[in-house]
Design a protein around this motif. Structure first.
Motif, PDB file in Angstrom:
ATOM      1  N   LEU A 183     -32.888 -44.143 -23.886  1.00  0.00           N
ATOM      2  CA  LEU A 183     -31.463 -43.926 -23.634  1.00  0.00           C
ATOM      3  C   LEU A 183     -30.634 -45.196 -23.850  1.00  0.00           C
ATOM      4  N   LEU A 184     -31.294 -46.328 -23.925  1.00  0.00           N
ATOM      5  CA  LEU A 184     -30.575 -47.585 -24.181  1.00  0.00           C
ATOM      6  C   LEU A 184     -29.897 -47.589 -25.551  1.00  0.00           C
ATOM      7  N   GLY A 185     -30.286 -46.673 -26.423  1.00  0.00           N
ATOM      8  CA  GLY A 185     -29.654 -46.545 -27.731  1.00  0.00           C
ATOM      9  C   GLY A 185     -28.621 -45.432 -27.795  1.00  0.00           C
ATOM     10  N   ASP A 186     -28.232 -44.891 -26.641  1.00  0.00           N
ATOM     11  CA  ASP A 186     -27.257 -43.792 -26.598  1.00  0.00           C
ATOM     12  C   ASP A 186     -25.920 -44.226 -27.208  1.00  0.00           C
ATOM     13  N   ALA A 187     -25.208 -43.287 -27.783  1.00  0.00           N
ATOM     14  CA  ALA A 187     -23.904 -43.576 -28.399  1.00  0.00           C
ATOM     15  C   ALA A 187     -22.846 -43.939 -27.361  1.00  0.00           C
ATOM     16  N   ASP A 188     -23.023 -43.485 -26.129  1.00  0.00           N
ATOM     17  CA  ASP A 188     -22.028 -43.722 -25.076  1.00  0.00           C
ATOM     18  C   ASP A 188     -22.375 -44.976 -24.268  1.00  0.00           C
ATOM     19  N   ARG A 189     -21.418 -45.875 -24.160  1.00  0.00           N
ATOM     20  CA  ARG A 189     -21.635 -47.140 -23.450  1.00  0.00           C
ATOM     21  C   ARG A 189     -21.987 -46.927 -21.972  1.00  0.00           C
ATOM     22  N   GLU A 190     -21.296 -46.018 -21.314  1.00  0.00           N
ATOM     23  CA  GLU A 190     -21.558 -45.757 -19.891  1.00  0.00           C
ATOM     24  C   GLU A 190     -22.974 -45.223 -19.672  1.00  0.00           C
ATOM     25  N   VAL A 191     -23.450 -44.424 -20.597  1.00  0.00           N
ATOM     26  CA  VAL A 191     -24.812 -43.899 -20.504  1.00  0.00           C
ATOM     27  C   VAL A 191     -25.813 -45.040 -20.660  1.00  0.00           C
ATOM     28  N   ARG A 192     -25.558 -45.921 -21.630  1.00  0.00           N
ATOM     29  CA  ARG A 192     -26.456 -47.071 -21.824  1.00  0.00           C
ATOM     30  C   ARG A 192     -26.505 -47.945 -20.579  1.00  0.00           C
ATOM     31  N   LEU A 193     -25.337 -48.181 -19.973  1.00  0.00           N
ATOM     32  CA  LEU A 193     -25.294 -48.995 -18.749  1.00  0.00           C
ATOM     33  C   LEU A 193     -26.053 -48.325 -17.607  1.00  0.00           C
ATOM     34  N   ALA A 194     -25.882 -47.016 -17.470  1.00  0.00           N
ATOM     35  CA  ALA A 194     -26.596 -46.286 -16.414  1.00  0.00           C
ATOM     36  C   ALA A 194     -28.105 -46.360 -16.635  1.00  0.00           C
ATOM     37  N   ALA A 195     -28.526 -46.258 -17.889  1.00  0.00           N
ATOM     38  CA  ALA A 195     -29.959 -46.351 -18.196  1.00  0.00           C
ATOM     39  C   ALA A 195     -30.488 -47.743 -17.854  1.00  0.00           C
ATOM     40  N   ARG A 196     -29.726 -48.766 -18.193  1.00  0.00           N
ATOM     41  CA  ARG A 196     -30.145 -50.141 -17.890  1.00  0.00           C
ATOM     42  C   ARG A 196     -30.263 -50.344 -16.380  1.00  0.00           C
ATOM     43  N   GLU A 197     -29.285 -49.886 -15.633  1.00  0.00           N
ATOM     44  CA  GLU A 197     -29.327 -50.028 -14.176  1.00  0.00           C
ATOM     45  C   GLU A 197     -30.486 -49.236 -13.583  1.00  0.00           C
ATOM     46  N   ALA A 198     -30.740 -48.051 -14.126  1.00  0.00           N
ATOM     47  CA  ALA A 198     -31.865 -47.243 -13.633  1.00  0.00           C
ATOM     48  C   ALA A 198     -33.187 -47.952 -13.896  1.00  0.00           C
ATOM     49  N   LEU A 199     -33.306 -48.528 -15.074  1.00  0.00           N
ATOM     50  CA  LEU A 199     -34.534 -49.264 -15.393  1.00  0.00           C
ATOM     51  C   LEU A 199     -34.724 -50.454 -14.461  1.00  0.00           C
ATOM     52  N   ASP A 200     -33.638 -51.104 -14.089  1.00  0.00           N
ATOM     53  CA  ASP A 200     -33.725 -52.225 -13.154  1.00  0.00           C
ATOM     54  C   ASP A 200     -34.228 -51.772 -11.781  1.00  0.00           C
ATOM     55  N   GLU A 201     -33.971 -50.511 -11.441  1.00  0.00           N
ATOM     56  CA  GLU A 201     -34.421 -49.968 -10.152  1.00  0.00           C
ATOM     57  C   GLU A 201     -35.900 -49.596 -10.165  1.00  0.00           C
ATOM     58  N   ILE A 202     -36.418 -49.331 -11.341  1.00  0.00           N
ATOM     59  CA  ILE A 202     -37.806 -48.875 -11.465  1.00  0.00           C
ATOM     60  C   ILE A 202     -38.664 -50.083 -11.837  1.00  0.00           C
TER      61      ILE A 202
END
Length: 153
Positions: A125-144
């Motif tokens: 998802l880090l390659g998603d077209a939407d910036r907000e989605v990419r940020l959410a994926a990055r933050e989620a990965l930081d939690e895991i």
């Protein structure tokens, strides 16, 4: 009020029941997930996330396939708050939703649940077209994070 003929009464009741946090509201809110109106289904899903009712997990998973992106996003949010691992695989599937707000909320929910099975799909998802989605994926990965990945000091 959840059974009122008035649409506004029903969605306001769902909203209020979530804020009250009384577990007696879980079953009536689960029933409200089948309401004909999006506003009621969305508010009921969000309210269930405030109540942390494990019995709501499967009905909320079903809501991830609702026709409304608002309901799908609300169900993802609720599942993230509840934190039940049964939601991991269904939330991973929602990472492909056509609506960015739904993908973003699914990523957030997976981060909250913290299950390692979500890592690969979130990396994708880090390659998603939407910036907000990419940020959410990055933050989620930081939690895991696993213990072996935490540097020692």
């Amino acid at each position: 009020m959840l059974e009122s003929e008035n649409l506004n009464d029903r969605w306001r009741a769902a909203d209020a029941l979530g804020e009250l946090g009384d577990s007696r509201a879980v079953q009536p809110l689960i029933q409200a997930l089948d309401d004909e109106y999006v506003d009621v289904r969305w508010k009921a899903a969000k309210a269930l996330g405030h109540l942390d009712g494990r019995e709501a997990v499967l009905p909320l998973i079903d809501c991830l396939a609702d026709e409304s992106p608002w309901v799908r996003a609300g169900a993802a949010w609720a599942l993230g708050n509840i934190g039940d691992p049964r939601a991991v695989e269904p939330l991973i599937r929602v990472l492909n939703d056509p609506k960015p707000r739904v993908r973003k909320m699914a990523a957030w929910a997976l981060g909250r649940i913290g299950n390692l099975r979500a890592r690969g799909p979130l990396v994708n998802l880090l390659g998603d077209a939407d910036r907000e989605v990419r940020l959410a994926a990055r933050e989620a990965l930081d939690e895991i994070v696993t213990e072996r990945e935490i540097p020692t000091i």
